[in-house]
Design a protein around this motif. Structure first.
Motif, PDB file in Angstrom:
ATOM      1  N   PHE A   1      77.416 -48.871  42.510  1.00  0.00           N
ATOM      2  CA  PHE A   1      76.853 -47.592  42.080  1.00  0.00           C
ATOM      3  C   PHE A   1      76.790 -47.627  40.562  1.00  0.00           C
ATOM      4  O   PHE A   1      77.794 -47.877  39.897  1.00  0.00           O
ATOM      5  CB  PHE A   1      77.708 -46.425  42.566  1.00  0.00           C
ATOM      6  N   ILE A   2      75.598 -47.394  40.013  1.00  0.00           N
ATOM      7  CA  ILE A   2      75.362 -47.492  38.571  1.00  0.00           C
ATOM      8  C   ILE A   2      74.884 -46.140  38.055  1.00  0.00           C
ATOM      9  O   ILE A   2      73.996 -45.523  38.649  1.00  0.00           O
ATOM     10  CB  ILE A   2      74.305 -48.574  38.273  1.00  0.00           C
ATOM     11  N   ALA A   3      75.477 -45.693  36.957  1.00  0.00           N
ATOM     12  CA  ALA A   3      75.097 -44.419  36.344  1.00  0.00           C
ATOM     13  C   ALA A   3      75.136 -44.578  34.828  1.00  0.00           C
ATOM     14  O   ALA A   3      75.822 -45.448  34.299  1.00  0.00           O
ATOM     15  CB  ALA A   3      76.045 -43.310  36.777  1.00  0.00           C
ATOM     16  N   THR A   4      74.405 -43.713  34.149  1.00  0.00           N
ATOM     17  CA  THR A   4      74.365 -43.732  32.688  1.00  0.00           C
ATOM     18  C   THR A   4      74.896 -42.413  32.140  1.00  0.00           C
ATOM     19  O   THR A   4      74.517 -41.341  32.613  1.00  0.00           O
ATOM     20  CB  THR A   4      72.918 -43.938  32.186  1.00  0.00           C
ATOM     21  N   GLY A   5      75.768 -42.530  31.122  1.00  0.00           N
ATOM     22  CA  GLY A   5      76.233 -41.375  30.386  1.00  0.00           C
ATOM     23  C   GLY A   5      75.483 -41.276  29.064  1.00  0.00           C
ATOM     24  O   GLY A   5      75.007 -42.279  28.534  1.00  0.00           O
TER      25      GLY A   5
ATOM     26  N   SER B   1      88.734 -46.818  27.781  1.00  0.00           N
ATOM     27  CA  SER B   1      89.086 -46.431  26.411  1.00  0.00           C
ATOM     28  C   SER B   1      87.914 -46.579  25.443  1.00  0.00           C
ATOM     29  O   SER B   1      87.810 -45.822  24.478  1.00  0.00           O
ATOM     30  CB  SER B   1      90.291 -47.245  25.915  1.00  0.00           C
ATOM     31  N   GLU B   2      87.006 -47.521  25.712  1.00  0.00           N
ATOM     32  CA  GLU B   2      85.858 -47.713  24.819  1.00  0.00           C
ATOM     33  C   GLU B   2      84.720 -46.749  25.124  1.00  0.00           C
ATOM     34  O   GLU B   2      83.946 -46.381  24.253  1.00  0.00           O
ATOM     35  CB  GLU B   2      85.339 -49.160  24.910  1.00  0.00           C
ATOM     36  N   GLY B   3      84.561 -46.379  26.386  1.00  0.00           N
ATOM     37  CA  GLY B   3      83.516 -45.435  26.769  1.00  0.00           C
ATOM     38  C   GLY B   3      82.107 -45.992  26.682  1.00  0.00           C
ATOM     39  O   GLY B   3      81.147 -45.235  26.551  1.00  0.00           O
ATOM     40  N   ARG B   4      81.970 -47.302  26.778  1.00  0.00           N
ATOM     41  CA  ARG B   4      80.639 -47.925  26.714  1.00  0.00           C
ATOM     42  C   ARG B   4      80.210 -48.458  28.081  1.00  0.00           C
ATOM     43  O   ARG B   4      79.046 -48.406  28.429  1.00  0.00           O
ATOM     44  CB  ARG B   4      80.614 -49.058  25.692  1.00  0.00           C
ATOM     45  N   TRP B   5      81.150 -49.009  28.834  1.00  0.00           N
ATOM     46  CA  TRP B   5      80.902 -49.471  30.207  1.00  0.00           C
ATOM     47  C   TRP B   5      82.227 -49.367  30.938  1.00  0.00           C
ATOM     48  O   TRP B   5      83.155 -50.114  30.682  1.00  0.00           O
ATOM     49  CB  TRP B   5      80.402 -50.896  30.211  1.00  0.00           C
TER      50      TRP B   5
ATOM     51  N   VAL C   1      82.210 -38.882  33.134  1.00  0.00           N
ATOM     52  CA  VAL C   1      81.582 -39.232  34.414  1.00  0.00           C
ATOM     53  C   VAL C   1      82.507 -40.155  35.203  1.00  0.00           C
ATOM     54  O   VAL C   1      82.785 -39.926  36.383  1.00  0.00           O
ATOM     55  CB  VAL C   1      80.199 -39.889  34.200  1.00  0.00           C
ATOM     56  N   ALA C   2      82.988 -41.203  34.559  1.00  0.00           N
ATOM     57  CA  ALA C   2      83.879 -42.152  35.235  1.00  0.00           C
ATOM     58  C   ALA C   2      85.145 -41.456  35.719  1.00  0.00           C
ATOM     59  O   ALA C   2      85.596 -41.689  36.850  1.00  0.00           O
ATOM     60  CB  ALA C   2      84.224 -43.305  34.293  1.00  0.00           C
ATOM     61  N   GLY C   3      85.702 -40.587  34.897  1.00  0.00           N
ATOM     62  CA  GLY C   3      86.913 -39.867  35.276  1.00  0.00           C
ATOM     63  C   GLY C   3      86.695 -38.957  36.467  1.00  0.00           C
ATOM     64  O   GLY C   3      87.538 -38.890  37.376  1.00  0.00           O
ATOM     65  N   GLU C   4      85.570 -38.263  36.486  1.00  0.00           N
ATOM     66  CA  GLU C   4      85.275 -37.353  37.603  1.00  0.00           C
ATOM     67  C   GLU C   4      85.063 -38.137  38.898  1.00  0.00           C
ATOM     68  O   GLU C   4      85.535 -37.723  39.962  1.00  0.00           O
ATOM     69  CB  GLU C   4      84.048 -36.504  37.284  1.00  0.00           C
ATOM     70  N   ILE C   5      84.351 -39.245  38.817  1.00  0.00           N
ATOM     71  CA  ILE C   5      84.147 -40.074  40.008  1.00  0.00           C
ATOM     72  C   ILE C   5      85.492 -40.560  40.543  1.00  0.00           C
ATOM     73  O   ILE C   5      85.774 -40.450  41.741  1.00  0.00           O
ATOM     74  CB  ILE C   5      83.225 -41.272  39.688  1.00  0.00           C
ATOM     75  N   GLU C   6      86.324 -41.069  39.649  1.00  0.00           N
ATOM     76  CA  GLU C   6      87.628 -41.569  40.080  1.00  0.00           C
ATOM     77  C   GLU C   6      88.487 -40.454  40.658  1.00  0.00           C
ATOM     78  O   GLU C   6      89.103 -40.610  41.723  1.00  0.00           O
ATOM     79  CB  GLU C   6      88.348 -42.245  38.913  1.00  0.00           C
TER      80      GLU C   6
ATOM     81  N   ASP D   1      77.623 -33.917  38.842  1.00  0.00           N
ATOM     82  CA  ASP D   1      78.349 -32.755  38.308  1.00  0.00           C
ATOM     83  C   ASP D   1      78.665 -32.907  36.827  1.00  0.00           C
ATOM     84  O   ASP D   1      78.778 -31.912  36.109  1.00  0.00           O
ATOM     85  CB  ASP D   1      79.645 -32.526  39.086  1.00  0.00           C
ATOM     86  N   LYS D   2      78.807 -34.148  36.355  1.00  0.00           N
ATOM     87  CA  LYS D   2      79.116 -34.392  34.938  1.00  0.00           C
ATOM     88  C   LYS D   2      77.883 -34.780  34.125  1.00  0.00           C
ATOM     89  O   LYS D   2      78.001 -35.200  32.975  1.00  0.00           O
ATOM     90  CB  LYS D   2      80.195 -35.481  34.807  1.00  0.00           C
ATOM     91  N   GLY D   3      76.704 -34.660  34.722  1.00  0.00           N
ATOM     92  CA  GLY D   3      75.475 -34.877  33.966  1.00  0.00           C
ATOM     93  C   GLY D   3      75.052 -36.323  33.807  1.00  0.00           C
ATOM     94  O   GLY D   3      74.273 -36.645  32.902  1.00  0.00           O
ATOM     95  N   ALA D   4      75.524 -37.209  34.667  1.00  0.00           N
ATOM     96  CA  ALA D   4      75.099 -38.607  34.588  1.00  0.00           C
ATOM     97  C   ALA D   4      73.600 -38.711  34.881  1.00  0.00           C
ATOM     98  O   ALA D   4      73.029 -37.876  35.579  1.00  0.00           O
ATOM     99  CB  ALA D   4      75.883 -39.457  35.584  1.00  0.00           C
TER     100      ALA D   4
END
Length: 125
Positions: free
Chosen positions: A42-46, A77-81, A55-60, A20-23
Motif C-alpha cells: 500500500f503506497i500513499a503520499t504525504g 523519524s525522518e518523515g520522508r519514507w 499518515v503513517a502513525g494513523e495507519i499503524e 482521514d489524515k489527508g494522504a
C-alpha cells in the motif's frame, strides 16, 4: 489477484486511516505472485514530513487497534519514507519527492493494482 481476504481487510483499514489524515495518490499493488511472503504493498503520499509521519502513525494505530501487529517500522523519524510491515501488508508512506524518485509503481508495474474506494464527500447544499 491472489491477495487473501484478511489482507484486503487490513488494506481497507489502512486506506481509511490514510484518507482521514489527508494522504494523496493512494495505490495498492497485489504483489503476492512475485513475493510469496507479502500480499499487498500500500503506497500513499504525504504533503510534507509532518503529514507523512501523521499518515503513517494513523495507519499503524488503526491497524494495531484492529489487532494487527506491527512487525517492523522504518523511517518515521525522518518523515520522508515510512515503511511499516504488517506481514501480509507492507505500507509505504512517501514524501512526494521520494515517491517520484523510488517509483515503486514502476518497479512493480507487472503486479495488479487493487481498487481503492474514494472517501465519501459531504454534499454541499
Amino acid at each position: 489477484m491472489t491477495a487473501r481476504e484478511s489482507t484486503l481487510q487490513q488494506l481497507n483499514i489502512a486506506v481509511k486511516a490514510a484518507q482521514d489524515k489527508g494522504a494523496e495518490d493512494l495505490v495498492a499493488l497485489d504483489v503476492s505472485e512475485p513475493l510469496p511472503f507479502v500480499d499487498v504493498f500500500f503506497i500513499a503520499t504525504g504533503r510534507n514530513e509532518r503529514n507523512v509521519t501523521a499518515v503513517a502513525g494513523e495507519i499503524e494505530d488503526q491497524l494495531n487497534a484492529a489487532g494487527h501487529k506491527t512487525l517492523r517500522r522504518e523511517g518515521r523519524s525522518e518523515g520522508r519514507w515510512v515503511l511499516i510491515d504488517f506481514g501480509d501488508l507492507v505500507v509505504h508512506v512517501f514524501h512526494e519527492e521520494e515517491r517520484l524518485y523510488y517509483s515503486l509503481e514502476r518497479l512493480w508495474k507487472d503486479c495488479p493494482v487493487l481498487p481503492i474506494e474514494e472517501p465519501a464527500t459531504a454534499s454541499a447544499e
